[in-house]
Design a protein around this motif. Structure first.
Motif, PDB file in Angstrom:
ATOM      1  N   UNK A  15       0.761  -1.134  -0.089  1.00  0.00           N
ATOM      2  CA  UNK A  15       0.295  -0.124   0.326  1.00  0.00           C
ATOM      3  C   UNK A  15       1.055   1.317  -0.269  1.00  0.00           C
ATOM      4  N   UNK A  16       2.007   1.698  -0.851  1.00  0.00           N
ATOM      5  CA  UNK A  16       2.765   2.492  -0.844  1.00  0.00           C
ATOM      6  C   UNK A  16       2.392   3.560  -1.726  1.00  0.00           C
ATOM      7  N   UNK A  17       2.612   4.523  -1.259  1.00  0.00           N
ATOM      8  CA  UNK A  17       1.266   5.519  -1.909  1.00  0.00           C
ATOM      9  C   UNK A  17       1.853   7.063  -3.116  1.00  0.00           C
ATOM     10  N   UNK A  18       1.629   6.691  -3.648  1.00  0.00           N
ATOM     11  CA  UNK A  18       1.634   7.637  -5.237  1.00  0.00           C
ATOM     12  C   UNK A  18       2.964   7.164  -5.614  1.00  0.00           C
ATOM     13  N   UNK A  19       2.477   7.758  -6.609  1.00  0.00           N
ATOM     14  CA  UNK A  19       2.408   7.317  -7.910  1.00  0.00           C
ATOM     15  C   UNK A  19       4.631   7.646  -8.336  1.00  0.00           C
ATOM     16  N   UNK A  20       5.416   9.038  -8.198  1.00  0.00           N
ATOM     17  CA  UNK A  20       6.719   9.631  -7.700  1.00  0.00           C
ATOM     18  C   UNK A  20       6.811   7.692  -6.882  1.00  0.00           C
ATOM     19  N   UNK A  21       6.963   7.954  -5.577  1.00  0.00           N
ATOM     20  CA  UNK A  21       6.866   7.001  -5.098  1.00  0.00           C
ATOM     21  C   UNK A  21       7.209   5.506  -5.389  1.00  0.00           C
ATOM     22  N   UNK A  22       6.667   4.726  -6.353  1.00  0.00           N
ATOM     23  CA  UNK A  22       6.212   3.893  -6.897  1.00  0.00           C
ATOM     24  C   UNK A  22       6.874   3.559  -8.315  1.00  0.00           C
ATOM     25  N   UNK A  23       7.077   4.798  -8.959  1.00  0.00           N
ATOM     26  CA  UNK A  23       8.313   4.984 -10.071  1.00  0.00           C
ATOM     27  C   UNK A  23       9.330   4.303  -9.782  1.00  0.00           C
ATOM     28  N   UNK A  24      10.063   5.052  -7.997  1.00  0.00           N
ATOM     29  CA  UNK A  24      11.553   5.501  -7.454  1.00  0.00           C
ATOM     30  C   UNK A  24      11.712   3.847  -7.154  1.00  0.00           C
ATOM     31  N   UNK A  25      10.992   2.641  -6.476  1.00  0.00           N
ATOM     32  CA  UNK A  25      10.883   1.713  -6.014  1.00  0.00           C
ATOM     33  C   UNK A  25      11.189   0.711  -6.627  1.00  0.00           C
ATOM     34  N   UNK A  26      10.790   1.260  -8.102  1.00  0.00           N
ATOM     35  CA  UNK A  26      10.874  -0.876  -8.968  1.00  0.00           C
ATOM     36  C   UNK A  26      11.953  -1.114  -9.114  1.00  0.00           C
ATOM     37  N   UNK A  27      13.294  -0.093  -9.599  1.00  0.00           N
ATOM     38  CA  UNK A  27      14.270  -0.614  -9.573  1.00  0.00           C
ATOM     39  C   UNK A  27      14.521  -1.681  -8.399  1.00  0.00           C
ATOM     40  N   UNK A  28      14.179  -1.454  -7.497  1.00  0.00           N
ATOM     41  CA  UNK A  28      15.000  -1.746  -6.180  1.00  0.00           C
ATOM     42  C   UNK A  28      13.668  -2.997  -6.411  1.00  0.00           C
ATOM     43  N   UNK A  29      12.362  -3.149  -6.121  1.00  0.00           N
ATOM     44  CA  UNK A  29      11.428  -4.174  -6.665  1.00  0.00           C
ATOM     45  C   UNK A  29      12.169  -5.680  -7.421  1.00  0.00           C
ATOM     46  N   UNK A  30      12.741  -4.936  -8.252  1.00  0.00           N
ATOM     47  CA  UNK A  30      13.655  -6.497  -9.106  1.00  0.00           C
ATOM     48  C   UNK A  30      14.968  -6.841  -8.748  1.00  0.00           C
ATOM     49  N   UNK A  31      15.127  -5.669  -8.341  1.00  0.00           N
ATOM     50  CA  UNK A  31      16.722  -6.093  -7.829  1.00  0.00           C
ATOM     51  C   UNK A  31      16.444  -7.019  -6.590  1.00  0.00           C
ATOM     52  N   UNK A  32      16.183  -7.372  -6.147  1.00  0.00           N
ATOM     53  CA  UNK A  32      15.705  -7.974  -4.894  1.00  0.00           C
ATOM     54  C   UNK A  32      14.784  -8.696  -4.610  1.00  0.00           C
ATOM     55  N   UNK A  33      13.563  -9.094  -5.881  1.00  0.00           N
ATOM     56  CA  UNK A  33      13.182  -9.713  -5.964  1.00  0.00           C
ATOM     57  C   UNK A  33      11.275  -9.821  -5.086  1.00  0.00           C
ATOM     58  N   UNK A  34      11.259  -8.558  -4.955  1.00  0.00           N
ATOM     59  CA  UNK A  34      10.199  -8.112  -3.572  1.00  0.00           C
ATOM     60  C   UNK A  34       9.047  -7.650  -3.571  1.00  0.00           C
ATOM     61  N   UNK A  35       8.175  -8.059  -3.544  1.00  0.00           N
ATOM     62  CA  UNK A  35       6.222  -7.655  -4.062  1.00  0.00           C
ATOM     63  C   UNK A  35       6.158  -5.976  -3.964  1.00  0.00           C
ATOM     64  N   UNK A  36       5.573  -5.254  -4.804  1.00  0.00           N
ATOM     65  CA  UNK A  36       4.519  -4.130  -3.888  1.00  0.00           C
ATOM     66  C   UNK A  36       3.270  -4.670  -3.904  1.00  0.00           C
ATOM     67  N   UNK A  37       2.565  -4.686  -3.002  1.00  0.00           N
ATOM     68  CA  UNK A  37       1.269  -4.943  -3.540  1.00  0.00           C
ATOM     69  C   UNK A  37       0.139  -3.719  -2.828  1.00  0.00           C
ATOM     70  N   UNK A  38      -0.568  -3.320  -3.947  1.00  0.00           N
ATOM     71  CA  UNK A  38      -1.526  -2.513  -4.128  1.00  0.00           C
ATOM     72  C   UNK A  38      -1.175  -0.770  -3.787  1.00  0.00           C
ATOM     73  N   UNK A  39       0.009  -0.260  -4.538  1.00  0.00           N
ATOM     74  CA  UNK A  39       0.571   0.683  -4.124  1.00  0.00           C
ATOM     75  C   UNK A  39      -0.486   1.873  -4.962  1.00  0.00           C
ATOM     76  N   UNK A  40      -1.011   2.987  -3.846  1.00  0.00           N
ATOM     77  CA  UNK A  40      -1.820   3.571  -3.887  1.00  0.00           C
ATOM     78  C   UNK A  40      -1.569   5.088  -4.532  1.00  0.00           C
ATOM     79  N   UNK A  41      -1.925   4.030  -6.818  1.00  0.00           N
ATOM     80  CA  UNK A  41      -1.430   4.796  -8.099  1.00  0.00           C
ATOM     81  C   UNK A  41      -2.521   4.299  -8.773  1.00  0.00           C
ATOM     82  N   UNK A  42      -3.277   5.578  -9.785  1.00  0.00           N
ATOM     83  CA  UNK A  42      -3.531   4.422 -10.942  1.00  0.00           C
ATOM     84  C   UNK A  42      -2.906   4.651 -12.222  1.00  0.00           C
ATOM     85  N   UNK A  43      -1.567   5.881 -11.925  1.00  0.00           N
ATOM     86  CA  UNK A  43      -1.047   5.715 -13.794  1.00  0.00           C
ATOM     87  C   UNK A  43      -1.216   4.459 -14.766  1.00  0.00           C
TER      88      UNK A  43
END
Length: 289
Positions: A15-43
């Protein structure tokens, strides 16, 4: 987020919040194989291709834009202006509205922007009113929304106003009071007044049991729906939970239905729900679906 992933080795960012924050963490997710579930963004930029580690719940801004523009087209409105804040959020919403405008063959009469850091609402209102719109779609949130509405009213115009789900009903009511009546907002969750929807009834029941004095909250309810879907995914993933088992469980889920609220997941899409309803602010400052 980096510290959570690197030092605490969290399994998921929820449930991380915001388009900018979601975009910023995407490389971290890929690198660490961590899941982001239910981000609060509609982009749409996060929905156009499948990221195996990113699972959406709420409908996208594109769904909301199509619902708003489609409603205007069906009701015979032909002169529509767009007002947006000149920042990444506003530009994202403008792009979604332009796509919906093209799909519905309903061109906009004017596109008016404001600098959110140094807003000149009087000038923006004058530019919008010059186009004589029957309706203005608001690509904005926070106090920018009601302050522009007030400026348009001060300029002597009374168009209909339509906004996205990110617009705060509380802020609009606080700033506009009786003048909030008639504003239409897209909503990406069922009405809390509709207890015939199972997930609404469940939320209201739990709220009454655990905090009987607390009023129902739309933002809290959205978080509840996110949590319900997460729990369902964890249940399907089984006891030996891993990144791979969770992804497999979600992608094989197909439709997860809570009555009229349905989220869909497959190997081809992690976009979750496309549920959008339009609601109008009534005399009491409540949303009527």
């Amino acid at each position: 987020t980096r510290k959570l992933i690197a030092e605490q080795e969290v399994f998921m960012i929820f449930n991380n919040t915001g388009t900018a924050h979601t975009g910023a963490i995407l490389p971290l997710l890929q690198e660490s194989r961590t899941i982001a579930f239910g981000p609060v963004t509609g982009a749409s930029s996060f929905r156009e291709s499948v990221n195996p580690y990113l699972f959406h719940v709420r409908a996208g801004y594109a769904n909301e834009a199509r619902a708003i523009v489609g409603q205007l087209k069906r009701t015979g409105i032909t002169k529509v202006a767009v007002f947006y804040q000149d920042d990444p959020l506003g530009k994202t919403l403008l792009a979604e509205l332009k796509a919906a405008s093209q799909a519905e063959a309903l061109p906009f009469s004017a596109e008016v922007k404001v600098d959110p850091k140094q807003p000149d609402f009087q000038a923006a209102a004058a530019a919008a009113v010059k186009a004589a719109p029957q309706a203005i779609i608001m690509g904005t949130a926070g106090t920018t929304f009601p302050l522009f509405v007030r400026a348009v009213h001060t300029a002597g115009a009374k168009p209909s106003f339509y906004g996205f789900s990110i617009a705060s009903l509380d802020v609009i009511n606080r700033e506009l009071k009786d003048n909030a009546r008639g504003i239409v907002l897209a909503q990406i969750m069922p009405s809390l007044r509709n207890s015939s929807v199972p997930v609404v009834a469940e939320y209201l029941k739990l709220l009454k049991e655990r905090a009987p004095e607390a009023p129902p909250s739309a933002s809290q309810f959205e978080g509840f729906v996110h949590a319900r879907l997460l729990v369902e995914g964890l249940r399907r993933a089984g006891k030996n939970l891993s990144t791979d088992s969770f992804i497999k469980a979600m992608e094989s889920a197909g439709e997860i239905s809570f009555g009229k609220f349905v989220a869909k997941y497959s190997p081809q899409t992690h976009n979750g729900s496309s549920y959008v309803e339009l609601a109008i602010i009534d005399n009491a400052g409540n949303l009527r679906y």
